[in-house]
Design an enzyme around this catalytic site. Structure first.
Site, mmCIF file in Angstrom:
data_model
loop_
_atom_site.group_PDB
_atom_site.id
_atom_site.type_symbol
_atom_site.label_atom_id
_atom_site.label_comp_id
_atom_site.label_asym_id
_atom_site.label_seq_id
_atom_site.Cartn_x
_atom_site.Cartn_y
_atom_site.Cartn_z
ATOM 1 N N GLN A 36 10.687 -51.956 13.295
ATOM 2 C CA GLN A 36 11.295 -51.408 14.513
ATOM 3 C C GLN A 36 12.392 -50.469 14.017
ATOM 4 O OE1 GLN A 36 10.928 -51.302 17.914
ATOM 5 N NE2 GLN A 36 12.748 -50.030 17.811
ATOM 6 N N CYS A 37 12.100 -49.181 14.020
ATOM 7 C CA CYS A 37 13.009 -48.221 13.375
ATOM 8 C C CYS A 37 14.023 -47.594 14.317
ATOM 9 C CB CYS A 37 12.211 -47.130 12.671
ATOM 10 S SG CYS A 37 11.356 -47.741 11.218
ATOM 11 N N PRO A 85 11.900 -57.605 19.578
ATOM 12 C CA PRO A 85 13.156 -57.602 20.334
ATOM 13 C C PRO A 85 13.186 -56.726 21.590
ATOM 14 C CG PRO A 85 13.392 -56.293 18.336
ATOM 15 C CD PRO A 85 12.022 -56.904 18.287
ATOM 16 N N GLY A 138 11.027 -54.738 25.066
ATOM 17 C CA GLY A 138 9.889 -54.846 25.974
ATOM 18 C C GLY A 138 8.730 -54.053 25.399
ATOM 19 N N MET A 180 7.924 -50.439 22.556
ATOM 20 C CA MET A 180 8.411 -49.366 21.684
ATOM 21 C C MET A 180 7.287 -48.347 21.549
ATOM 22 S SD MET A 180 10.768 -48.041 19.872
ATOM 23 C CE MET A 180 10.473 -46.401 19.203
ATOM 24 N N GLU A 181 7.669 -47.109 21.858
ATOM 25 C CA GLU A 181 6.679 -46.033 22.024
ATOM 26 C C GLU A 181 6.185 -45.446 20.707
ATOM 27 O OE1 GLU A 181 9.912 -46.103 22.736
ATOM 28 O OE2 GLU A 181 10.909 -44.175 22.420
ATOM 29 N N HIS A 188 6.054 -46.844 31.210
ATOM 30 C CA HIS A 188 7.240 -46.327 30.529
ATOM 31 C C HIS A 188 6.887 -45.856 29.113
ATOM 32 C CE1 HIS A 188 11.637 -46.276 29.620
ATOM 33 N NE2 HIS A 188 11.187 -46.520 28.402
ATOM 34 N N GLU A 189 6.231 -46.715 28.359
ATOM 35 C CA GLU A 189 5.926 -46.337 26.962
ATOM 36 C C GLU A 189 4.933 -45.174 26.921
ATOM 37 O OE1 GLU A 189 8.089 -47.463 25.201
ATOM 38 O OE2 GLU A 189 8.664 -49.247 26.337
ATOM 39 N N HIS A 196 6.730 -41.933 27.328
ATOM 40 C CA HIS A 196 7.395 -41.461 26.105
ATOM 41 C C HIS A 196 6.495 -40.539 25.269
ATOM 42 C CE1 HIS A 196 11.356 -43.237 25.805
ATOM 43 N NE2 HIS A 196 10.929 -44.471 25.983
ATOM 44 N N GLU A 217 15.291 -41.501 27.229
ATOM 45 C CA GLU A 217 15.110 -42.662 28.105
ATOM 46 C C GLU A 217 15.273 -42.337 29.598
ATOM 47 O OE1 GLU A 217 13.682 -45.190 27.091
ATOM 48 O OE2 GLU A 217 13.982 -45.080 24.910
ATOM 49 N N ASP A 240 23.171 -49.455 17.834
ATOM 50 C CA ASP A 240 22.744 -50.762 18.376
ATOM 51 C C ASP A 240 23.797 -51.319 19.340
ATOM 52 O OD1 ASP A 240 20.356 -50.832 17.014
ATOM 53 O OD2 ASP A 240 21.085 -52.127 15.397
ATOM 54 N N TYR A 248 19.182 -44.862 30.456
ATOM 55 C CA TYR A 248 17.974 -45.019 31.268
ATOM 56 C C TYR A 248 18.281 -44.703 32.734
ATOM 57 C CZ TYR A 248 15.984 -47.828 27.421
ATOM 58 O OH TYR A 248 15.513 -48.264 26.212
ATOM 59 N N ARG A 291 13.026 -61.317 23.106
ATOM 60 C CA ARG A 291 13.247 -59.992 23.705
ATOM 61 C C ARG A 291 14.702 -59.930 24.144
ATOM 62 N NH1 ARG A 291 9.892 -57.877 29.019
ATOM 63 N NH2 ARG A 291 10.985 -55.885 29.285
ATOM 64 N N MET A 292 15.436 -58.919 23.663
ATOM 65 C CA MET A 292 16.889 -58.884 23.900
ATOM 66 C C MET A 292 17.246 -58.862 25.374
ATOM 67 S SD MET A 292 18.726 -56.829 20.875
ATOM 68 C CE MET A 292 17.689 -55.418 20.623
ATOM 69 N N LYS A 293 16.400 -58.198 26.176
ATOM 70 C CA LYS A 293 16.678 -58.101 27.611
ATOM 71 C C LYS A 293 16.860 -59.483 28.243
ATOM 72 C CE LYS A 293 14.683 -56.343 31.896
ATOM 73 N NZ LYS A 293 13.493 -55.789 32.561
HETATM 74 N N1 BES Z 1 12.428 -46.774 23.111
HETATM 75 C C1 BES Z 1 12.727 -47.945 23.865
HETATM 76 C C2 BES Z 1 13.076 -49.127 23.027
HETATM 77 C C3 BES Z 1 14.257 -48.945 22.113
HETATM 78 C C4 BES Z 1 15.358 -48.199 22.485
HETATM 79 C C5 BES Z 1 14.276 -49.538 20.883
HETATM 80 C C6 BES Z 1 16.435 -48.047 21.611
HETATM 81 C C7 BES Z 1 15.341 -49.388 20.023
HETATM 82 C C8 BES Z 1 16.430 -48.647 20.397
HETATM 83 C C9 BES Z 1 11.567 -48.332 24.791
HETATM 84 O O1 BES Z 1 10.860 -47.247 25.276
HETATM 85 C C10 BES Z 1 12.166 -49.021 25.988
HETATM 86 O O2 BES Z 1 12.933 -48.411 26.659
HETATM 87 N N2 BES Z 1 11.794 -50.266 26.229
HETATM 88 C C11 BES Z 1 12.261 -51.029 27.359
HETATM 89 C C12 BES Z 1 11.221 -51.132 28.420
HETATM 90 C C13 BES Z 1 11.399 -50.240 29.581
HETATM 91 C C14 BES Z 1 10.401 -50.516 30.677
HETATM 92 C C15 BES Z 1 12.776 -50.048 30.116
HETATM 93 C C16 BES Z 1 12.582 -52.425 26.900
HETATM 94 O O3 BES Z 1 12.390 -52.705 25.721
HETATM 95 O O4 BES Z 1 13.002 -53.233 27.681
HETATM 96 ZN ZN ZN Z 2 12.055 -46.108 26.627
#
Ligand code: BES
Ligand code: ZN
Length: 616
Positions: free
Chosen positions: A137-138, A266, A268, A270-271, A295-296, A299, A318, A375, A383, A568-570
């Site tokens: 996960q870069c 971590p 939801g 990653m694109e 969403h993905e 991207h 975003e 981070d 977003y 998943r961090m969310k």
């Molecule tokens: N590109 C992001 C994930 C991300 C952002 C990873 C910044 C590392 C650093 C991905 O497109 C994203 O936004 N994922 C969301 C889902 C979305 C429906 C809002 C997520 O992971 O919750």
């Molecule tokens: Zn995104």
């Protein structure tokens, strides 16, 4: 002072990278990648030095290769170490290169377990329990701990790779798989990404993986045991992709595959180009969480074709993607869904603004990130403030009929490039100047400085259609008043039967605004709707959050279960924070985290650690 990217140590103004070839072997015992990174570079200005980003890499050698293939060893200086941005790899070239000169650098290196990009999972941490697994996960600045590079989204590279993995494992990357060959006990998988991408979109997964075809260009990958459920859940991906193409422009990346990762992923989603990575928490069993896929997929245009130049302009990735996601959802499920999604986004934005503080510079649409760890700055602000601005402009300038042609033209104008907010704004003006000059007057009246730089909520509100959320708010009001006189008999499972996921979330979030609710009320909610056993994780999470906000300890087992089966961090961060804030949950939160630390992705573990005050 940085000029191009505050989060990179590379000399981006002097040299740029055109192509990277990775030749790496995966060592699951040592938990490292080992091999070479070959960088095709070009000088922008006269220079005798190349500075690359790295973090927790062991650099074994560096050579410059001339046009005849002759290698000359380079001096490597790794003495500049930045606490957050890693180690600058300074390479001294044998002779000065001038603007336009091309050269090739080959670096022999090895990763270490301290890097943030790669998570190695033991067989026990996978679903099949038999084989190890790894994924990268870069985004945003972790590519530098996977390979030495100019780790800035201002640089766009094509890439290719040969990845050697033990049999019977499969390697996949954010690229087109071109071939694979046997090499004793190992298989070497080859990849090619011909479209130029920023470093953060280089991605690798290695594991016992199986594939189910969805359409000629779409497939789902996961561990074999999960495959059927995954293929069913995401069967609509081709339709979503076509909807996005109709809305924006044709899809250029060839394949669009989906990889369902183990629970510790971590995010939801990653694109990663050609191969979106998603969390298994999307497996709701009813295809109700495909907005993450929308969403993905979005991207593929915003982010992957048109890329923010540095992380201060992350909203261009975003915000645009969230805006597109909601337009796609509207076309698939109706405008009501879009309105609900906007309303939830607004509430999420409000929550972030409260979390950071309404004067926090990190709540600006274009925050200053010099010296900051991206981070730590990650939030829903780019977003939802970004999508809010674009929705505002859509309405203000005359609706979709005016805005959609602009949006396609914007993508076409900048595809393949990395841009910043002023490039975006300049093009908005120049597009309307040539297509609809009357609009320029309107654009001139916008308080751009406030939109871009002021902290807190956006300077102008949007009017969303309140009707689709009325039923959910009304039900929440009824519960709040029932709480006063314990009149729970009026409720039945039918109340929420026809609610969409978003409506149920809005209902529960509205109730959480009235938290703490008393224990009887929460028990009545649970016995009426059985939310603890909901498979849909958005609903389950919103319920658990409401319960914890009310110190309702009957849900503790379910909270611990959610914390131990996904990372998943969310969900993971708020659940820990809320448990920690419960009078009876504090110790349990810390103990649970300490027990599960090794299960989480390093980024997630670090963030939870900060949230719980276990580290600065
Ligand atoms: N590109 C992001 C994930 C991300 C952002 C990873 C910044 C590392 C650093 C991905 O497109 C994203 O936004 N994922 C969301 C889902 C979305 C429906 C809002 C997520 O992971 O919750
Ligand atoms: Zn995104």
């Amino acid at each position: 002072m940085f000029e191009i990217d505050p989060n990179s140590l590379s000399n981006l103004d002097k040299v740029t990278t055109k192509h990277v070839h990775l030749d790496v072997a995966v060592d699951f015992d040592a938990k490292v990648l080992r091999g070479t990174a070959a960088l095709e570079m070009q000088a922008i200005e006269t220079t005798k030095e190349v500075v690359l980003d790295s973090a927790h890499l062991v650099i074994k050698s560096a050579n410059v290769i001339d046009s005849t293939g002759k290698a000359t060893a380079l001096g490597v200086d790794t003495s500049t170490v930045h606490e957050v941005y890693g180690t600058a790899v300074r390479l001294e070239l044998p002779e000065t290169v001038g603007g336009g000169d091309k050269f090739r650098i080959v670096i022999e290196y090895e990763t270490t377990s301290k890097g943030g990009a790669i998570q190695f999972l033991t067989p026990e941490q996978t679903q099949g329990k038999k084989h190890p697994y790894l994924f990268t996960q870069c985004e945003e600045i972790h590519a530098r701990s996977m390979f030495p590079c100019q780790d800035s989204p201002s640089v766009k590279i094509s890439y290719s790779a040969d990845v050697c993995v033990p049999k019977p494992l499969t390697a996949l990357m954010s690229a087109i798989a071109t071939s694979h060959r046997d090499e004793g006990d190992a298989t070497v998988f080859s990849f090619e990404q011909k479209i130029t991408i920023p470093s953060y979109l280089v991605a690798l997964v290695v594991g016992n993986l199986a594939m189910a075809k969805i359409s000629d260009r779409c497939a789902v990958w996961s561990e074999p045991d999960n495959l059927e459920a995954c293929a069913w859940e995401f069967a609509e991906m081709e339709t979503i992709l076509q909807t996005a193409e109709d809305l924006i422009t044709p899809y250029v990346w060839g394949r669009y595959d989906l990889l369902v990762l183990p629970g510790s992923f971590p995010f939801g989603g990653m694109e990663n180009p050609c191969l979106t990575f998603v969390t298994p928490t999307l497996l709701a069993g009813d295809r109700s969480l495909t907005d993450v896929i929308a969403h993905e997929i979005a991207h593929s245009w915003s982010g992957n074709l048109v890329t923010a130049k540095n992380w201060e302009h992350f909203w261009l990735n975003e915000g645009w993607t969230t805006y597109f996601e909601r337009k796609i959802v509207a076309r698939l499920n109706g405008e009501d869904s879009r309105q609900l999604s906007c309303i939830i986004g607004e509430a999420d934005l409000q929550e972030s603004v409260c979390f950071y503080g309404k004067d926090s510079p990190l709540t600006a649409l274009v925050p200053k990130l010099d010296g900051i760890d991206p981070d730590d700055a990650y939030s829903t602000v780019p977003y939802d403030k970004g999508a809010h601005l674009l929705y505002y402009l859509e309405q203000y300038l005359g609706g979709p009929a005016v805005f959609e042609p602009y949006m396609r033209s914007y993508i076409t104008e900048f595809q393949g490039k990395s841009i910043d907010t002023s490039d975006w704004k300049n093009y908005l003006f120049s597009y309307f100047a040539s297509h609809d000059p009357a609009k320029v007057e309107l654009l001139n009246q916008i308080e751009w400085d406030k939109w871009f730089n002021a902290p807190g909520m956006p300077p102008v509100g949007n009017k969303y259609d309140e009707r689709p959320q009325k039923v959910c708010l009304h039900l929440a009001e009824r519960w709040v008043s029932a709480a006063k006189d314990s009149t729970y008999a009026q409720f039945s499972p039918k109340d929420i039967e026809s609610f969409s996921t978003m409506q149920t979330v809005i209902f529960l979030t509205r109730l959480a605004d009235s938290a703490p609710l008393n224990e009887d009320t929460l028990a009545a909610i649970e016995s009426t709707y059985k939310l603890t056993s909901y498979r849909n994780c958005e609903v389950r999470f919103s319920w658990l959050a409401l319960a914890l906000k009310s110190n309702y300890m009957a849900v503790v087992d379910a909270v611990i279960d959610m914390l131990s089966t996904q990372g998943r961090m969310k969900y993971t961060r708020p659940l820990y924070r809320l448990l920690h804030a419960c009078p009876d949950g504090r110790e349990l939160a810390v103990k649970t985290f300490q027990r599960l630390r090794g299960y989480y992705h390093p980024i997630c573990a670090r963030m939870v650690e900060k949230d719980l005050g276990l580290q600065n």
